[in-house]
Design an enzyme around this catalytic site. Structure first.
Site, PDB file in Angstrom:
ATOM      1  N   CYS A  13       0.836  -1.193   0.000  1.00 37.99           N
ATOM      2  CA  CYS A  13       0.000   0.000   0.000  1.00 37.99           C
ATOM      3  C   CYS A  13       0.871   1.243   0.000  1.00 37.99           C
ATOM      4  CB  CYS A  13      -0.874   0.045   1.250  1.00 37.99           C
ATOM      5  SG  CYS A  13      -1.898  -1.407   1.467  1.00 37.99           S
ATOM      6  N   GLY A  40      -0.558   0.908  -5.075  1.00 36.66           N
ATOM      7  CA  GLY A  40      -1.857   0.299  -4.829  1.00 36.66           C
ATOM      8  C   GLY A  40      -2.884   0.792  -5.801  1.00 36.66           C
ATOM      9  N   ASN A 114       0.444   0.751   5.803  1.00 39.35           N
ATOM     10  CA  ASN A 114       1.123  -0.033   4.774  1.00 39.35           C
ATOM     11  C   ASN A 114       1.971  -1.087   5.477  1.00 39.35           C
ATOM     12  OD1 ASN A 114       4.085   0.621   2.750  1.00 39.35           O
ATOM     13  ND2 ASN A 114       2.619  -1.012   2.548  1.00 39.35           N
ATOM     14  N   GLY A 115       1.822  -2.341   5.082  1.00 29.71           N
ATOM     15  CA  GLY A 115       2.636  -3.390   5.686  1.00 29.71           C
ATOM     16  C   GLY A 115       1.787  -4.570   6.092  1.00 29.71           C
ATOM     17  N   CYS A 248      13.068  -3.462   3.062  1.00 35.48           N
ATOM     18  CA  CYS A 248      12.715  -4.440   2.025  1.00 35.48           C
ATOM     19  C   CYS A 248      13.476  -4.178   0.729  1.00 35.48           C
ATOM     20  CB  CYS A 248      11.207  -4.339   1.777  1.00 35.48           C
ATOM     21  SG  CYS A 248      10.657  -5.294   0.361  1.00 35.48           S
ATOM     22  N   TYR A 254      11.590  -3.626  -7.460  1.00 31.10           N
ATOM     23  CA  TYR A 254      10.352  -3.540  -8.236  1.00 31.10           C
ATOM     24  C   TYR A 254       9.366  -2.492  -7.746  1.00 31.10           C
ATOM     25  CZ  TYR A 254       5.565  -4.748  -9.525  1.00 31.10           C
ATOM     26  OH  TYR A 254       4.276  -4.676  -9.942  1.00 31.10           O
ATOM     27  N   SER A 295       8.733  -1.894 -15.392  1.00 31.57           N
ATOM     28  CA  SER A 295       9.531  -2.219 -14.212  1.00 31.57           C
ATOM     29  C   SER A 295      10.929  -2.754 -14.547  1.00 31.57           C
ATOM     30  CB  SER A 295       8.778  -3.210 -13.323  1.00 31.57           C
ATOM     31  OG  SER A 295       8.385  -4.319 -14.084  1.00 31.57           O
ATOM     32  N   CYS A 394       6.730 -13.731   1.299  1.00 32.73           N
ATOM     33  CA  CYS A 394       6.980 -12.517   2.085  1.00 32.73           C
ATOM     34  C   CYS A 394       5.883 -12.389   3.127  1.00 32.73           C
ATOM     35  CB  CYS A 394       6.962 -11.293   1.177  1.00 32.73           C
ATOM     36  SG  CYS A 394       7.114  -9.754   2.107  1.00 32.73           S
ATOM     37  N   CYS A 449      12.727 -13.162   0.854  1.00 36.22           N
ATOM     38  CA  CYS A 449      12.058 -13.818  -0.277  1.00 36.22           C
ATOM     39  C   CYS A 449      13.068 -14.568  -1.153  1.00 36.22           C
ATOM     40  CB  CYS A 449      11.234 -12.820  -1.090  1.00 36.22           C
ATOM     41  SG  CYS A 449      12.155 -11.378  -1.651  1.00 36.22           S
TER      42      CYS A 449
HETATM   43  P1  AMP Z   1       5.159 -13.431 -12.870  1.00 32.14           P
HETATM   44  O1  AMP Z   1       4.502 -13.226 -14.173  1.00 32.14           O
HETATM   45  O2  AMP Z   1       4.224 -14.019 -11.860  1.00 32.14           O
HETATM   46  O3  AMP Z   1       6.437 -14.163 -12.939  1.00 32.14           O
HETATM   47  O4  AMP Z   1       5.462 -11.986 -12.289  1.00 32.14           O
HETATM   48  C1  AMP Z   1       6.578 -11.286 -12.726  1.00 32.14           C
HETATM   49  C2  AMP Z   1       6.195  -9.904 -13.159  1.00 32.14           C
HETATM   50  O5  AMP Z   1       5.411  -9.281 -12.148  1.00 32.14           O
HETATM   51  C3  AMP Z   1       7.409  -9.062 -13.370  1.00 32.14           C
HETATM   52  O6  AMP Z   1       7.295  -8.424 -14.645  1.00 32.14           O
HETATM   53  C4  AMP Z   1       7.416  -8.064 -12.242  1.00 32.14           C
HETATM   54  O7  AMP Z   1       7.728  -6.778 -12.732  1.00 32.14           O
HETATM   55  C5  AMP Z   1       6.026  -8.118 -11.670  1.00 32.14           C
HETATM   56  N1  AMP Z   1       6.021  -8.245 -10.199  1.00 32.14           N
HETATM   57  C6  AMP Z   1       6.959  -8.719  -9.384  1.00 32.14           C
HETATM   58  N2  AMP Z   1       6.572  -8.679  -8.100  1.00 32.14           N
HETATM   59  C7  AMP Z   1       5.347  -8.170  -8.071  1.00 32.14           C
HETATM   60  C8  AMP Z   1       4.408  -7.860  -7.048  1.00 32.14           C
HETATM   61  N3  AMP Z   1       4.669  -8.089  -5.771  1.00 32.14           N
HETATM   62  N4  AMP Z   1       3.234  -7.316  -7.406  1.00 32.14           N
HETATM   63  C9  AMP Z   1       2.972  -7.094  -8.691  1.00 32.14           C
HETATM   64  N5  AMP Z   1       3.796  -7.374  -9.709  1.00 32.14           N
HETATM   65  C10 AMP Z   1       4.980  -7.898  -9.432  1.00 32.14           C
END
Ligand code: AMP
Length: 482
Positions: A13, A40, A114-115, A248, A254, A295, A394, A449
């Site tokens: 958040c 969020g 947040n948390g 973190c 990310y 990202s 996490c 993680c």
């Molecule tokens: P996945 O498709 O499940 O392997 O997720 C990887 C993608 O999700 C990457 O492109 C990251 O940029 C993004 N990502 C990584 N961690 C998170 C998170 N906690 N919440 C949302 N997106 C994430």
């Protein structure tokens, strides 16, 4: 904050707060939340007070959707706090939106969090046994109940007592009719900083939330510190002994915005360095470097800078949809990737491509993109990830809580490479990740993680976990100039 009733859901958040009597604090908070939108996208809320009344507007959706027709209005506004929330299926309910607002014997309080409080279910159970009623299923309400039950006189003492009972990760902004308070957990898992306006103060999860309203960055809130802002200025209280910090690392990989600076470390610089070090660790022969936008872009530019391989825009992102993770079911997540990204054929056709992304969580995104790039004519796709494999859940507020869903929990790097059908796959090493952190102590960060080294054991209080770096008198007050 965390869903308690329907499972161990975790949310990331953003929290915000403005103390500026006479200013349009709701408008400032709205802008701040806009800048924190990446933290969020499921719900947003703003609470405001004029010193006597308190009101809140909350709803599901993006900041501009929630407040299209209903920014809370009050004449003579003094203080506002705000919240944006990012959650998973079970907790995606309007009733759980924040800031929460309550009346209790001491007056009115509004709270944004947040948390993730790791012992919230136990505390809630105890409180319920004692007759407490809860209106939401989020752990934030536990803090409000503890405050309401505290016998201390001042709100800051009530809050300090309550926070010493909870465990885990939290950054909060809290508002009474006359005070704005910010607090960060003793290990500093999540970020929170203080900014100054000409005639007021701002609290924000990230410094980008200060920049947007022209607030001047003052400093980060220290772990275990509470800042109390009222008409007499800002005071700082250490409510718990400082412990070894465990901020973190995923914020830098990310989650946070690259233009933010957290605990003195530029997020952009950290991410760029991750890309550079990644290129030193693994550099297959290739024609171009591309990123998974947005990202992966900062790390990809770092990779290109270090390797000398040109960076090209190989994937086009549809900027009008949210992050793919937000989709609660796997089927919806699959569609979301296609909706979100498309390959640019003229860039990748016939090329050997290094594709950089910040992380692989479930493997959904990378598998789809590798296929997309091949369909667009890419000759080879080498995947380089600017973080180590995420093998462990996490418990401190990042949405990677279900271990069996994490691809690295069950598959080796070679198996993941086969699964996503890439020509090769490399993850940044933990050592490389630490090296990328140039302005903070990399040993004072949480890497759980990646390595399951959890800084707060389940069932251990933050105040007793880890090694104390500094001992402070519990309630020593440091005056900071107004
Ligand atoms: P996945 O498709 O499940 O392997 O997720 C990887 C993608 O999700 C990457 O492109 C990251 O940029 C993004 N990502 C990584 N961690 C998170 C998170 N906690 N919440 C949302 N997106 C994430």
């Amino acid at each position: 904050m965390t869903e308690i009733l329907s499972g161990p859901w975790h949310e990331e958040c953003g929290v915000y707060g403005v103390f500026a009597p006479g200013e349009d604090v709701t408008a400032l908070t709205y802008l701040g939340l806009y800048a924190l939108q990446h933290r969020g996208q499921e719900s947003a809320g703003i609470a405001v007070t004029d010193g006597a009344w308190m009101d809140v507007s909350r709803g599901m959706g993006l900041v501009n959707e929630v407040f299209r027709h209903q920014v809370p209005h009050m004449d003579n506004q003094r203080i506002a706090i705000g919240h944006v929330r990012y959650s998973t299926t079970g907790s995606s309910l309007r009733i759980n939106t924040q800031p929460l607002i309550v009346n209790y014997a001491g007056g009115k309080i509004s709270l944004a969090h947040n948390g993730n409080l790791t012992n919230a279910p136990e505390i809630r159970h105890q409180l319920e046994q004692d007759g407490a009623m809860f209106q939401t299923s989020v752990d934030t309400e536990v803090i409000l109940n503890l405050i309401a039950r505290s016998r201390k006189e001042k709100i800051e003492d009530k809050l300090a007592e309550s926070l010493n009972k909870v465990k885990g990760a939290y950054c909060i902004t809290l508002m009474t009719e006359t005070k704005l308070i910010g607090a960060r957990d003793p290990q500093g898992f999540r970020p929170l900083c203080v900014g100054k306006l000409d005639e007021g103060w701002v609290l924000s999860s990230e410094s980008c939330g200060l920049d947007v309203i022209g607030a001047h960055f003052v400093r980060d809130v220290y772990p275990g510190e509470m800042v109390i802002i009222d008409d007499s200025g800002l005071k700082s209280v250490r409510f718990a002994p400082r412990q070894k910090m465990a901020s973190c690392i995923f914020e830098y990989i990310y989650f946070a915005r690259p233009d933010s600076v957290i605990d003195g470390q530029s997020v952009h610089e950290a991410r760029f360095n991750m890309g550079r070090i990644l290129a030193r660790e693994y550099r297959p022969k290739a024609d171009i470097v591309i990123s998974v936008p947005d990202s992966g872009t900062t790390a990809a530019t770092g990779y290109s800078y270090e390797s000398g391989i040109p960076f090209c825009e190989g994937l086009m992102k549809n900027r009008y949809i949210g992050r793919t993770f937000i989709q609660p079911t796997q089927q919806k997540r699959d569609t979301a990737v296609k909706l979100k990204l498309n390959a640019i054929r003229s860039v990748v056709e016939g090329k050997s491509v290094i594709m950089v992304d910040d992380s692989i969580v479930r493997g959904t995104t990378s598998g789809k993109i590798v296929k997309m790039l091949r369909n667009a004519g890419a000759r080879e796709v080498h995947m380089c990830v600017s973080s180590p494999p995420i093998g462990f859940p996490c418990y401190y507020g990042i949405d990677t809580q279900v271990r069996k869903e994490l691809i690295a929990a069950t598959k080796s790097v070679d198996e993941i490479c086969k699964y996503i059908e890439a020509d090769s796959l490399h993850f940044l090493s933990i050592e490389g990740l630490k090296e990328a952190m140039t302005s903070v102590n990399p040993e004072e960060m949480c890497y759980a993680c990646f390595n399951s080294d959890y800084p707060v054991e389940q069932g251990e209080t933050p105040a007793s976990a880890g090694k104390y770096v500094f001992e402070h008198k519990k309630q020593s007050v440091i005056e900071i100039k107004k």
